[in-house]
Write a protein that holds these residues in place. Structure first.
Motif, PDB file in Angstrom:
ATOM      1  N   UNK A 110      25.987  51.865 -19.588  1.00  0.00           N
ATOM      2  CA  UNK A 110      26.727  51.027 -18.669  1.00  0.00           C
ATOM      3  C   UNK A 110      26.716  49.426 -18.638  1.00  0.00           C
ATOM      4  N   UNK A 111      27.566  48.822 -19.590  1.00  0.00           N
ATOM      5  CA  UNK A 111      27.290  47.294 -19.803  1.00  0.00           C
ATOM      6  C   UNK A 111      27.190  46.514 -18.643  1.00  0.00           C
ATOM      7  N   UNK A 112      27.720  46.642 -17.483  1.00  0.00           N
ATOM      8  CA  UNK A 112      27.704  45.651 -16.484  1.00  0.00           C
ATOM      9  C   UNK A 112      26.282  45.594 -15.685  1.00  0.00           C
ATOM     10  N   UNK A 113      25.614  46.672 -15.916  1.00  0.00           N
ATOM     11  CA  UNK A 113      24.263  46.630 -15.593  1.00  0.00           C
ATOM     12  C   UNK A 113      23.104  45.748 -16.232  1.00  0.00           C
ATOM     13  N   UNK A 114      23.806  45.252 -17.562  1.00  0.00           N
ATOM     14  CA  UNK A 114      22.811  44.353 -18.528  1.00  0.00           C
ATOM     15  C   UNK A 114      23.330  42.990 -18.489  1.00  0.00           C
ATOM     16  N   UNK A 115      24.327  42.558 -17.677  1.00  0.00           N
ATOM     17  CA  UNK A 115      24.845  41.391 -17.923  1.00  0.00           C
ATOM     18  C   UNK A 115      23.971  40.232 -17.583  1.00  0.00           C
ATOM     19  N   UNK A 116      22.839  40.549 -16.796  1.00  0.00           N
ATOM     20  CA  UNK A 116      21.797  39.322 -16.433  1.00  0.00           C
ATOM     21  C   UNK A 116      21.220  39.150 -17.681  1.00  0.00           C
ATOM     22  N   UNK A 117      21.199  39.779 -18.812  1.00  0.00           N
ATOM     23  CA  UNK A 117      20.423  39.671 -20.032  1.00  0.00           C
ATOM     24  C   UNK A 117      21.110  38.962 -20.954  1.00  0.00           C
ATOM     25  N   UNK A 118      22.139  38.033 -20.653  1.00  0.00           N
ATOM     26  CA  UNK A 118      23.115  37.134 -21.603  1.00  0.00           C
ATOM     27  C   UNK A 118      22.939  35.706 -21.165  1.00  0.00           C
ATOM     28  N   UNK A 119      21.623  35.549 -20.601  1.00  0.00           N
ATOM     29  CA  UNK A 119      21.433  34.008 -20.447  1.00  0.00           C
ATOM     30  C   UNK A 119      21.572  32.941 -21.367  1.00  0.00           C
ATOM     31  N   UNK A 120      21.184  33.384 -22.709  1.00  0.00           N
ATOM     32  CA  UNK A 120      21.476  32.326 -23.814  1.00  0.00           C
ATOM     33  C   UNK A 120      22.634  32.928 -24.676  1.00  0.00           C
ATOM     34  N   UNK A 121      23.058  34.070 -24.524  1.00  0.00           N
ATOM     35  CA  UNK A 121      24.196  34.519 -25.236  1.00  0.00           C
ATOM     36  C   UNK A 121      24.202  36.117 -25.337  1.00  0.00           C
ATOM     37  N   UNK A 122      25.365  36.508 -25.764  1.00  0.00           N
ATOM     38  CA  UNK A 122      25.332  37.984 -25.926  1.00  0.00           C
ATOM     39  C   UNK A 122      24.551  38.465 -26.804  1.00  0.00           C
ATOM     40  N   UNK A 123      24.239  39.679 -26.984  1.00  0.00           N
ATOM     41  CA  UNK A 123      23.051  40.165 -27.687  1.00  0.00           C
ATOM     42  C   UNK A 123      23.247  41.729 -28.114  1.00  0.00           C
ATOM     43  N   UNK A 124      22.207  42.267 -28.817  1.00  0.00           N
ATOM     44  CA  UNK A 124      22.253  43.861 -29.122  1.00  0.00           C
ATOM     45  C   UNK A 124      22.244  44.670 -28.176  1.00  0.00           C
ATOM     46  N   UNK A 125      21.321  44.156 -27.016  1.00  0.00           N
ATOM     47  CA  UNK A 125      21.213  44.853 -25.884  1.00  0.00           C
ATOM     48  C   UNK A 125      22.537  44.950 -24.992  1.00  0.00           C
ATOM     49  N   UNK A 126      23.520  44.126 -24.857  1.00  0.00           N
ATOM     50  CA  UNK A 126      24.228  44.145 -23.727  1.00  0.00           C
ATOM     51  C   UNK A 126      25.689  44.347 -24.418  1.00  0.00           C
ATOM     52  N   UNK A 127      25.746  45.075 -25.551  1.00  0.00           N
ATOM     53  CA  UNK A 127      26.980  45.327 -26.410  1.00  0.00           C
ATOM     54  C   UNK A 127      27.012  46.787 -26.649  1.00  0.00           C
ATOM     55  N   UNK A 128      28.284  47.387 -26.804  1.00  0.00           N
ATOM     56  CA  UNK A 128      28.505  48.602 -27.189  1.00  0.00           C
ATOM     57  C   UNK A 128      29.552  48.909 -28.389  1.00  0.00           C
ATOM     58  N   UNK A 129      29.773  49.965 -29.111  1.00  0.00           N
ATOM     59  CA  UNK A 129      30.744  50.087 -30.018  1.00  0.00           C
ATOM     60  C   UNK A 129      30.610  49.370 -31.209  1.00  0.00           C
ATOM     61  N   UNK A 130      31.671  48.816 -31.568  1.00  0.00           N
ATOM     62  CA  UNK A 130      31.890  47.835 -32.644  1.00  0.00           C
ATOM     63  C   UNK A 130      31.131  46.628 -32.446  1.00  0.00           C
ATOM     64  N   UNK A 131      31.050  46.031 -31.389  1.00  0.00           N
ATOM     65  CA  UNK A 131      30.337  44.735 -31.039  1.00  0.00           C
ATOM     66  C   UNK A 131      28.926  45.303 -31.250  1.00  0.00           C
ATOM     67  N   UNK A 132      28.427  46.240 -30.856  1.00  0.00           N
ATOM     68  CA  UNK A 132      26.892  46.446 -31.009  1.00  0.00           C
ATOM     69  C   UNK A 132      26.625  46.585 -32.478  1.00  0.00           C
ATOM     70  N   UNK A 133      27.492  47.287 -33.230  1.00  0.00           N
ATOM     71  CA  UNK A 133      27.459  47.615 -34.722  1.00  0.00           C
ATOM     72  C   UNK A 133      27.188  46.213 -35.385  1.00  0.00           C
ATOM     73  N   UNK A 134      28.030  45.245 -34.842  1.00  0.00           N
ATOM     74  CA  UNK A 134      27.739  43.971 -35.236  1.00  0.00           C
ATOM     75  C   UNK A 134      26.640  43.123 -35.482  1.00  0.00           C
ATOM     76  N   UNK A 135      25.964  43.436 -33.852  1.00  0.00           N
ATOM     77  CA  UNK A 135      24.801  42.877 -33.624  1.00  0.00           C
ATOM     78  C   UNK A 135      23.779  43.479 -34.383  1.00  0.00           C
ATOM     79  N   UNK A 136      23.793  44.830 -34.591  1.00  0.00           N
ATOM     80  CA  UNK A 136      22.779  45.441 -35.092  1.00  0.00           C
ATOM     81  C   UNK A 136      22.662  45.275 -36.662  1.00  0.00           C
TER      82      UNK A 136
END
Length: 517
Positions: A110-136
Motif C-alpha cells: 500500500x504505497x500511500x503508507x510509505x509517502x513519508x519516505x520520499x523526503x529527498x526523492x522517490x526510491x525503491x521502498x515507495x514504488x511498485x510494479x515497473x517503477x520498482x523494477x527500474x529502481x531495483x
C-alpha cells in the motif's frame, strides 16, 4: 444559543452514526471474521498501551506477540477499528505470509503508507510494479561482494579505533545507555561504506565552505531526529522558535547539499576512482545504464541513498544494542560466543572477512536477536483481488479466511516470531536454534520474497564484525545500580529489554559495563 447547541449535538450524532455505519460495513466486508475490535486502531499513536475495545495501542503488536492469535484461535485474525475506519487481517501464519510475499501482483504494497519516505526523492521502498523494477535494477548492483568486504574491513577499523584509542588505558567502560555506543558505530559504518566518507571517534570541527556543519554532524542529526520531518510542517521547521528544531532543519538542508555535491563530483570526475561504497556504486550503475528511461534522476538517487542511511544506521544500531543486552544478561551464552570466536580467530589478530562464514555461533546470536526483537513489527500489504487465505486454528484444523479485494493485510512479525508452531519455547533466548535446520519461512526481520531487503547482507556483515571484535576483547556486564539491588533476574531482564518503537524497535535504557579481558 439553544438552537446552536441542538445543531451541534445533531451534527455530532450524525457523525457518530455515520462512523458506526462505516464500521459495520467494514465488519460485514470480511464476513465478521473473528478478531479484535477497537475505536482507535494501532494506527492511532495517541494511545501507547492497549485499552480493551477502546484503543489497540501503538505498541500492541510487540506487547502481545502471538497471544492475540491464541485468544482468537487462529494464526490469521481480523482487526477492525473506527478511527481510522478499516478492517485489517493480522497474519502470523508462515505459509500464508509466503504466499503474500511471493505474489507481488496479487498482494501489492500500500504505497500511500510509505509517502513519508520520499523526503529527498522517490526510491525503491515507495514504488511498485515497473517503477520498482527500474529502481531495483540500478540499486541492486551496489550491494555487491566488494561492498560487503568494505563493510567488514571498515567496521573492524572503527571498533579497533574505539578499543585501542578511545578506551585506551581503561579496564572498564560504562555506557549509561548501550545505544549511545551502537548508534555511533552504525553511523560511522554507513558513513564510509554507504557514502564513502570515513569518520572518526575524534571530534571533527572542519566545516566545508557553503556548509553549516561537518558531514558527520549533519548525518547524525538528520538520522536521529527524522520524526521532525514527518510530523512538523516545512514552514515551522524553517522558522521554529525552538533551537533543536531549527538545528535539525539546518542539518537536513546541509545533508541535501552534501549529497548533491557528491553526485556532481562523481558525475564530472575525469577519472573515476574505483570505489565500492553504496553511493559511488549507485551513481556508477546509473551512469552506465544505456536506457534513458531506466536511469534515475538526481532526486531519485538521493531518495535511495536516504533509505540506505535510515535502514543501514537505525536497524543495525538497535539490533546490536539488543544483542549486547542479551549477552550481558545471559553470561553462559556470552562465554560460548567468546570461546567460539577464539576458536576461529586465535591470539589477538584481526578477524578477516573470509572467516565470517566460520563464525556460525556469532551469526546464530544475531539471528536469535532479530527473531526476538524484529526491527519492524508490521509489514503492510493489501489484496488486489478477491481471494481466500488459508490458515489453521490452535488445534491444527484448517481455517479459510475470506479476503475481498482492497482488504488491508498486516504481516505480524512478533506474532510470527513467537509462534510456538514454528519456534520451540519462543520466549527463551536460544541462539543454538539457528545452528541446524530452522523454519526459514517463519523468520521475517528483513521481509521476504522479491521485495526482501537489499541491505540484509550489509547489516549482517557489520553486526557480525562488531560482535566478533568486541566480545573477543571485552566482557559485557549489566551495570549495577543501587536502586535495583533487590531485583530478580526476570525483573532485570524486563527493565533492560523494555522497548519502544520509532522507525524500528529500540531499547529504552540499558546501562552496560564493558570489562577488558
Amino acid at each position: 444559543m439553544h438552537s446552536l447547541l441542538v445543531l451541534f449535538v445533531s451534527l455530532l450524532a450524525l457523525g457518530a452514526l455515520k462512523k458506526y455505519v462505516d464500521f459495520r460495513a467494514a465488519v460485514d466486508k470480511i464476513h465478521n471474521y473473528p478478531g479484535l475490535r477497537f475505536i482507535f486502531g494501532v494506527q492511532s499513536f495517541i494511545f501507547g498501551k492497549r485499552i480493551p475495545y477502546f484503543a489497540a495501542g501503538g505498541l500492541s503488536l510487540w506487547n502481545t506477540k502471538h497471544q492475540d492469535f491464541v485468544d482468537h484461535d487462529a494464526d490469521i485474525i481480523s482487526s477492525v477499528n473506527i478511527f481510522p475506519t478499516c478492517a485489517t487481517y493480522m497474519i502470523a501464519d508462515a505459509q500464508a505470509i509466503k504466499e503474500i510475499t511471493t505474489n507481488r501482483a496479487r498482494f501489492p504494497k500500500p504505497l500511500q503508507q510509505y509517502k513519508i519516505l520520499t523526503f529527498f526523492g522517490s526510491n525503491i521502498v515507495v514504488t511498485e510494479a515497473d517503477e520498482w523494477k527500474r529502481h531495483r535494477k540500478i540499486s541492486a548492483p551496489s550491494f555487491s561482494e566488494r561492498n560487503n568486504r568494505l563493510v567488514w574491513d571498515e567496521t573492524i577499523n572503527i571498533v579497533k579505533e574505539l578499543s585501542d584509542d578511545v578506551w585506551r588505558g581503561k579496564n572498564e567502560v560504562t555506557m549509561d545507555n548501550i545505544v549511545d555506543l551502537t548508534v555511533p558505530i552504525a553511523l560511522f559504518v554507513i558513513g564510509v561504506a554507504g557514502f564513502g566518507r570515513r569518520m572518526s571517534w575524534v571530534e571533527d570541527f572542519t566545516v566545508p565552505v557553503g556548509h553549516s556543519m561537518p558531514f558527520k554532524d549533519a548525518l547524525h542529526l538528520v538520522s536521529n531526529h527524522l520524526w521532525m520531518k514527518v510530523l512538523l510542517p516545512a514552514w515551522f521547521l524553517r522558522s521554529a522558535p525552538i533551537p533543536r528544531v531549527r538545528k535539525f532543519h539546518t542539518a537536513y538542508e546541509d545533508l541535501e547539499k552534501y549529497m548533491i555535491e557528491m553526485i556532481q563530483a562523481r558525475k564530472t570526475a575525469e577519472k573515476k576512482e574505483e570505489r565500492y561504497d553504496l553511493f559511488s556504486s549507485l551513481l556508477d550503475a546509473n551512469e552506465e545504464e544505456t536506457d534513458g528511461n531506466t536511469k534515475l534522476s538526481d532526486s531519485e538517487l538521493m531518495g535511495n541513498i536516504f533509505i540506505y542511511l535510515i535502514a543501514g544506521k537505525v536497524t543495525t544500531a538497535h539490533t546490536l544494542a539488543f544483542t549486547f543486552i542479551l549477552l550481558a544478561l545471559y553470561q553462559d551464552e556470552q562465554e560460548k560466543l567468546y570461546q567460539h570466536i577464539k576458536s576461529v580467530v586465535p591470539d589477538d589478530r584481526l578477524p578477516a572477512y573470509e572467516e565470517m562464514g566460520k563464525l556460525t555461533y556469532c551469526y546464530a546470536m544475531l539471528l536469535e536477536t532479530l527473531r526476538m526483537f524484529p526491527p519492524v513489527n508490521l509489514i503492510p500489504k493489501q489484496a488486489a483481488e478477491d481471494t481466500t487465505l488459508h490458515t489453521s486454528n490452535m488445534a491444527g484444523e484448517p481455517v479459510a479466511v475470506p479476503c475481498p479485494a482492497g482488504t488491508a493485510l498486516a504481516i505480524h512479525t512478533p506474532g510470527l516470531h513467537y509462534n510456538p508452531r514454528y519456534w520451540e519455547d519462543p520466549f527463551a533466548f536460544k541462539p543454538a536454534r539457528f545452528l541446524g535446520d530452522w523454519p526459514r519461512d517463519a523468520f521475517l526481520p528483513f521481509s521476504a520474497g522479491p521485495r526482501s531487503c537489499l541491505g540484509r547482507r550489509f547489516s549482517e556483515t557489520e553486526a557480525v564484525a562488531v560482535l566478533t571484535y568486541i566480545v573477543a576483547r571485552w566482557r559485557i556486564d549489566v551495570k549495577e545500580e543501587p536502586q535495583f539491588a533487590g531485583e530478580t533476574f526476570e525483573q532485570r531482564k524486563a527493565r533492560l529489554l523494555d522497548s519502544k518503537s520509532a522507525i524500528t524497535l529500540y531499547p529504552v535504557r540499558a546501562p552496560l559495563v564493558f570489562k577488558r579481558r
